[in-house]
Design an enzyme around this catalytic site. Structure first.
Site, PDB file in Angstrom:
ATOM      1  N   ILE A  40     -54.904 103.061  45.040  1.00 14.38           N
ATOM      2  CA  ILE A  40     -54.450 104.061  46.120  1.00 14.38           C
ATOM      3  C   ILE A  40     -54.113 104.948  46.098  1.00 14.38           C
ATOM      4  O   ILE A  40     -54.734 105.822  46.411  1.00 14.38           O
ATOM      5  CB  ILE A  40     -53.127 103.430  47.572  1.00 14.38           C
ATOM      6  CG1 ILE A  40     -53.824 102.141  47.171  1.00 14.38           C
ATOM      7  CG2 ILE A  40     -53.454 104.111  48.340  1.00 14.38           C
ATOM      8  CD1 ILE A  40     -52.814 101.253  48.461  1.00 14.38           C
ATOM      9  N   ASP A  84     -48.168 109.257  36.236  1.00 16.83           N
ATOM     10  CA  ASP A  84     -48.066 107.895  36.666  1.00 16.83           C
ATOM     11  C   ASP A  84     -47.520 107.425  35.114  1.00 16.83           C
ATOM     12  O   ASP A  84     -47.385 108.238  33.970  1.00 16.83           O
ATOM     13  CB  ASP A  84     -49.657 107.807  36.914  1.00 16.83           C
ATOM     14  CG  ASP A  84     -49.967 106.331  37.133  1.00 16.83           C
ATOM     15  OD1 ASP A  84     -50.549 106.385  38.498  1.00 16.83           O
ATOM     16  OD2 ASP A  84     -49.003 104.928  36.374  1.00 16.83           O
ATOM     17  N   GLY A 136     -51.132 101.307  36.521  1.00 10.35           N
ATOM     18  CA  GLY A 136     -52.686 102.830  36.735  1.00 10.35           C
ATOM     19  C   GLY A 136     -53.265 102.681  35.369  1.00 10.35           C
ATOM     20  O   GLY A 136     -53.263 102.573  34.530  1.00 10.35           O
ATOM     21  N   GLN A 178     -46.653 106.895  45.898  1.00  6.98           N
ATOM     22  CA  GLN A 178     -47.690 105.716  46.004  1.00  6.98           C
ATOM     23  C   GLN A 178     -46.925 105.042  44.369  1.00  6.98           C
ATOM     24  O   GLN A 178     -47.518 103.436  45.080  1.00  6.98           O
ATOM     25  CB  GLN A 178     -48.801 105.799  45.865  1.00  6.98           C
ATOM     26  CG  GLN A 178     -49.112 107.018  46.473  1.00  6.98           C
ATOM     27  CD  GLN A 178     -49.416 106.527  48.659  1.00  6.98           C
ATOM     28  OE1 GLN A 178     -49.508 105.151  48.173  1.00  6.98           O
ATOM     29  NE2 GLN A 178     -49.235 107.434  49.216  1.00  6.98           N
ATOM     30  N   SER A 225     -46.377  93.704  43.676  1.00  7.07           N
ATOM     31  CA  SER A 225     -47.289  92.234  43.753  1.00  7.07           C
ATOM     32  C   SER A 225     -45.543  91.642  43.997  1.00  7.07           C
ATOM     33  O   SER A 225     -44.665  91.701  43.150  1.00  7.07           O
ATOM     34  CB  SER A 225     -47.629  91.872  42.308  1.00  7.07           C
ATOM     35  OG  SER A 225     -47.409  90.155  42.303  1.00  7.07           O
ATOM     36  N   SER A 233     -46.071  96.456  54.510  1.00  9.25           N
ATOM     37  CA  SER A 233     -45.969  95.251  55.915  1.00  9.25           C
ATOM     38  C   SER A 233     -45.086  93.767  55.370  1.00  9.25           C
ATOM     39  O   SER A 233     -44.606  93.603  55.583  1.00  9.25           O
ATOM     40  CB  SER A 233     -47.432  94.579  56.315  1.00  9.25           C
ATOM     41  OG  SER A 233     -47.374  94.095  55.081  1.00  9.25           O
ATOM     42  N   TYR A 285     -40.386  92.197  45.534  1.00 11.25           N
ATOM     43  CA  TYR A 285     -40.797  93.028  46.033  1.00 11.25           C
ATOM     44  C   TYR A 285     -40.284  93.737  47.924  1.00 11.25           C
ATOM     45  O   TYR A 285     -41.060  95.267  47.880  1.00 11.25           O
ATOM     46  CB  TYR A 285     -42.198  93.078  46.175  1.00 11.25           C
ATOM     47  CG  TYR A 285     -43.081  93.881  46.873  1.00 11.25           C
ATOM     48  CD1 TYR A 285     -43.596  94.818  46.255  1.00 11.25           C
ATOM     49  CD2 TYR A 285     -44.112  93.202  47.546  1.00 11.25           C
ATOM     50  CE1 TYR A 285     -44.749  95.825  46.340  1.00 11.25           C
ATOM     51  CE2 TYR A 285     -45.557  94.493  48.788  1.00 11.25           C
ATOM     52  CZ  TYR A 285     -45.212  95.497  47.586  1.00 11.25           C
ATOM     53  OH  TYR A 285     -46.339  96.256  48.047  1.00 11.25           O
ATOM     54  N   ASN A 298     -51.994  94.430  53.277  1.00 13.08           N
ATOM     55  CA  ASN A 298     -53.048  94.696  52.096  1.00 13.08           C
ATOM     56  C   ASN A 298     -54.609  95.136  52.456  1.00 13.08           C
ATOM     57  O   ASN A 298     -55.248  94.781  52.595  1.00 13.08           O
ATOM     58  CB  ASN A 298     -53.602  93.082  52.945  1.00 13.08           C
ATOM     59  CG  ASN A 298     -52.484  91.866  52.835  1.00 13.08           C
ATOM     60  OD1 ASN A 298     -51.091  92.322  53.556  1.00 13.08           O
ATOM     61  ND2 ASN A 298     -52.295  91.116  51.840  1.00 13.08           N
TER      62      ASN A 298
HETATM   63  C1  UD1 Z   1     -47.833  91.175  49.998  1.00  9.85           C
HETATM   64  C2  UD1 Z   1     -47.737  92.862  50.873  1.00  9.85           C
HETATM   65  C3  UD1 Z   1     -48.421  93.819  50.772  1.00  9.85           C
HETATM   66  C4  UD1 Z   1     -48.347  93.959  49.519  1.00  9.85           C
HETATM   67  C5  UD1 Z   1     -48.843  93.321  48.656  1.00  9.85           C
HETATM   68  C6  UD1 Z   1     -49.250  93.898  47.101  1.00  9.85           C
HETATM   69  C7  UD1 Z   1     -47.929  90.599  53.128  1.00  9.85           C
HETATM   70  C8  UD1 Z   1     -48.164  90.051  54.212  1.00  9.85           C
HETATM   71  N1  UD1 Z   1     -48.173  91.962  52.618  1.00  9.85           N
HETATM   72  O1  UD1 Z   1     -49.197  91.016  50.100  1.00  9.85           O
HETATM   73  O2  UD1 Z   1     -48.463  94.799  52.309  1.00  9.85           O
HETATM   74  O3  UD1 Z   1     -48.857  95.740  49.562  1.00  9.85           O
HETATM   75  O4  UD1 Z   1     -48.149  92.094  48.357  1.00  9.85           O
HETATM   76  O5  UD1 Z   1     -49.263  93.301  46.449  1.00  9.85           O
HETATM   77  O6  UD1 Z   1     -46.382  90.616  52.939  1.00  9.85           O
HETATM   78  N2  UD1 Z   1     -53.983  84.491  47.196  1.00  9.85           N
HETATM   79  C9  UD1 Z   1     -54.837  83.626  46.966  1.00  9.85           C
HETATM   80  N3  UD1 Z   1     -55.239  83.335  45.844  1.00  9.85           N
HETATM   81  C10 UD1 Z   1     -55.422  84.407  45.197  1.00  9.85           C
HETATM   82  C11 UD1 Z   1     -54.400  85.817  44.796  1.00  9.85           C
HETATM   83  C12 UD1 Z   1     -54.066  85.506  46.555  1.00  9.85           C
HETATM   84  O7  UD1 Z   1     -54.821  82.360  47.501  1.00  9.85           O
HETATM   85  O8  UD1 Z   1     -56.379  83.801  43.695  1.00  9.85           O
HETATM   86  C13 UD1 Z   1     -53.221  84.591  48.564  1.00  9.85           C
HETATM   87  C14 UD1 Z   1     -51.617  85.004  48.659  1.00  9.85           C
HETATM   88  O9  UD1 Z   1     -50.479  83.858  48.078  1.00  9.85           O
HETATM   89  C15 UD1 Z   1     -51.045  85.439  49.684  1.00  9.85           C
HETATM   90  C16 UD1 Z   1     -52.462  86.417  50.481  1.00  9.85           C
HETATM   91  O10 UD1 Z   1     -54.297  85.800  49.348  1.00  9.85           O
HETATM   92  O11 UD1 Z   1     -50.764  84.522  50.619  1.00  9.85           O
HETATM   93  C17 UD1 Z   1     -53.275  87.657  49.896  1.00  9.85           C
HETATM   94  O12 UD1 Z   1     -52.582  87.657  48.430  1.00  9.85           O
HETATM   95  P1  UD1 Z   1     -51.762  89.082  47.738  1.00  9.85           P
HETATM   96  O13 UD1 Z   1     -53.351  90.162  47.872  1.00  9.85           O
HETATM   97  O14 UD1 Z   1     -51.369  89.249  46.370  1.00  9.85           O
HETATM   98  O15 UD1 Z   1     -51.477  90.051  48.645  1.00  9.85           O
HETATM   99  P2  UD1 Z   1     -49.783  89.879  49.967  1.00  9.85           P
HETATM  100  O16 UD1 Z   1     -49.392  88.501  48.952  1.00  9.85           O
HETATM  101  O17 UD1 Z   1     -50.212  89.167  51.218  1.00  9.85           O
END
Ligand code: UD1
Length: 317
Positions: free
Chosen positions: A13, A32, A37, A74, A79, A119, A142, A171
């Protein structure tokens, strides 16, 4: 022309923010640690001043903030699963470094400090969409760290009259999001899997939902938060699209764009995972005049294009 410090500016970002600021004719300094990064994320903008170091180190934070009018903070280790595995390292990056750059920015006379909130602070709320006045409920280190840092920002506004604004991201995805780690964002992982003809992994049943937000929307929201003449000091503001899609549906849309039909491998749900996420963006509209400019499908097309392996260089024959 104004001067901006973008912490984490060599990251996903941050590098988009730095690019847009340079395009608008501003002076940009990036700080950074290069833990997540990459220096090459800034190769296309030579006018950026680059400082490598750890913001949790007070003297480095002072050097970074010196002479700056705005700070866009930022830098983070971003994760959920990584924080579950190693909470100490992410605590230093997400809380200690934030406090250190807050102190340095306040002392340097910075006009406004915009913080990248998450979020994830909401956790599982009983209702959707998620509004900023709902109680927070962090489910992972986190999420807790991002919330504590956000509260530090608000406290600096209350205690010292230092202008801070938190933009809570939902996200974020787009080009330059690193697909190279198991901790990467799901869209970057799905993109590379589909383009390589591999089955993507879904953790859980794939019915969890997210408000996936293309990075250009976040850049717009953050710069609006920086420039807003309205009363934004001490505020927390969602920056998102206000939509939501399940991972199963997302994979269907991405398969259609790439022209594949790869089925997921389902694995056990991740610890600390939020079930549903969708933002209410009426506060961003009211305070910042923000409205999303790039929708999910268009954003996915740009992202997939960026992930496509470049064709082999011509051999010269
Ligand atoms: C979370 C935060 C977000 C933050 C981010 C940083 C929430 C709602 N959001 O995102 O604000 O910026 O962390 O990393 O908590 N997944 C799969 N397969 C994969 C990878 C992930 O199914 O290969 C799933 C995860 O289990 C999750 C979703 O996809 O349910 C999104 O995962 P990810 O992109 O890692 O972000 P969040 O953990 O939602």
């Amino acid at each position: 022309m104004a001067s901006y410090l973008v912490t984490g500016g060599a990251g996903f970002i941050g590098s988009h923010l730095a690019t847009e600021l340079i395009r608008r004719g501003h002076r940009v300094r990036v700080a950074d640690s290069l833990i997540t990064g990459k220096r090459h994320n800034l190769d296309h903008i030579s006018a950026v001043e680059f400082l490598e170091g750890d913001l949790a180190d007070a003297s480095f934070a002072q050097r970074a903030a010196e002479g700056m009018e705005y700070v866009l903070h930022q830098a983070a280790i971003p994760s959920v699963p990584r924080s579950v595995k190693d909470p100490l390292t992410s605590n230093r990056a997400n809380i200690d470094a934030t406090l250190s750059i807050l102190v340095a920015a306040r002392d340097a006379g910075v006009k406004r400090f915009v913080y990248a909130g998450s979020s994830s602070a909401y956790g599982n709320t009983p209702t959707l969409p998620k509004r900023e006045d709902m109680p927070t409920n962090p489910l992972s280190p986190y999420a807790l760290q991002k919330l504590v840092a956000e509260q530090y920002c608000q406290m600096f506004t209350r205690l010292y009259g230092f202008e801070t604004v938190t933009t809570r991201y939902f996200n974020v995805f787009g080009p330059r999001q690193d697909p190279g780690s198991p901790y990467s964002g799901v869209i970057s992982l799905f993109s590379t899997a589909l383009l390589r003809g591999r089955q993507p992994v879904i953790y859980g049943d794939g019915e969890q939902t997210r408000d996936f937000t293309y990075v250009a929307n976040v850049v717009d929201g953050v710069l609006r938060a920086c420039e807003a003449q309205t009363q934004v000091a001490g505020e927390v503001i969602n920056v998102a699209t206000a939509g939501r899609i399940s991972l199963n549906e997302l994979l269907g849309v991405m398969n259609a764009i790439v022209g594949t039909n790869l089925q997921p491998i389902y694995k056990e749900e991740r610890a600390g995972d939020v079930k549903d996420s969708q933002a209410d963006i009426s506060k961003a509209k009211a305070l910042l005049g923000y409205t999303p400019i790039v929708g999910l499908e268009e954003g996915l097309r740009h992202t997939i294009e960026w992930c496509r392996p470049s064709p082999p260089a011509p051999t010269g024959r």
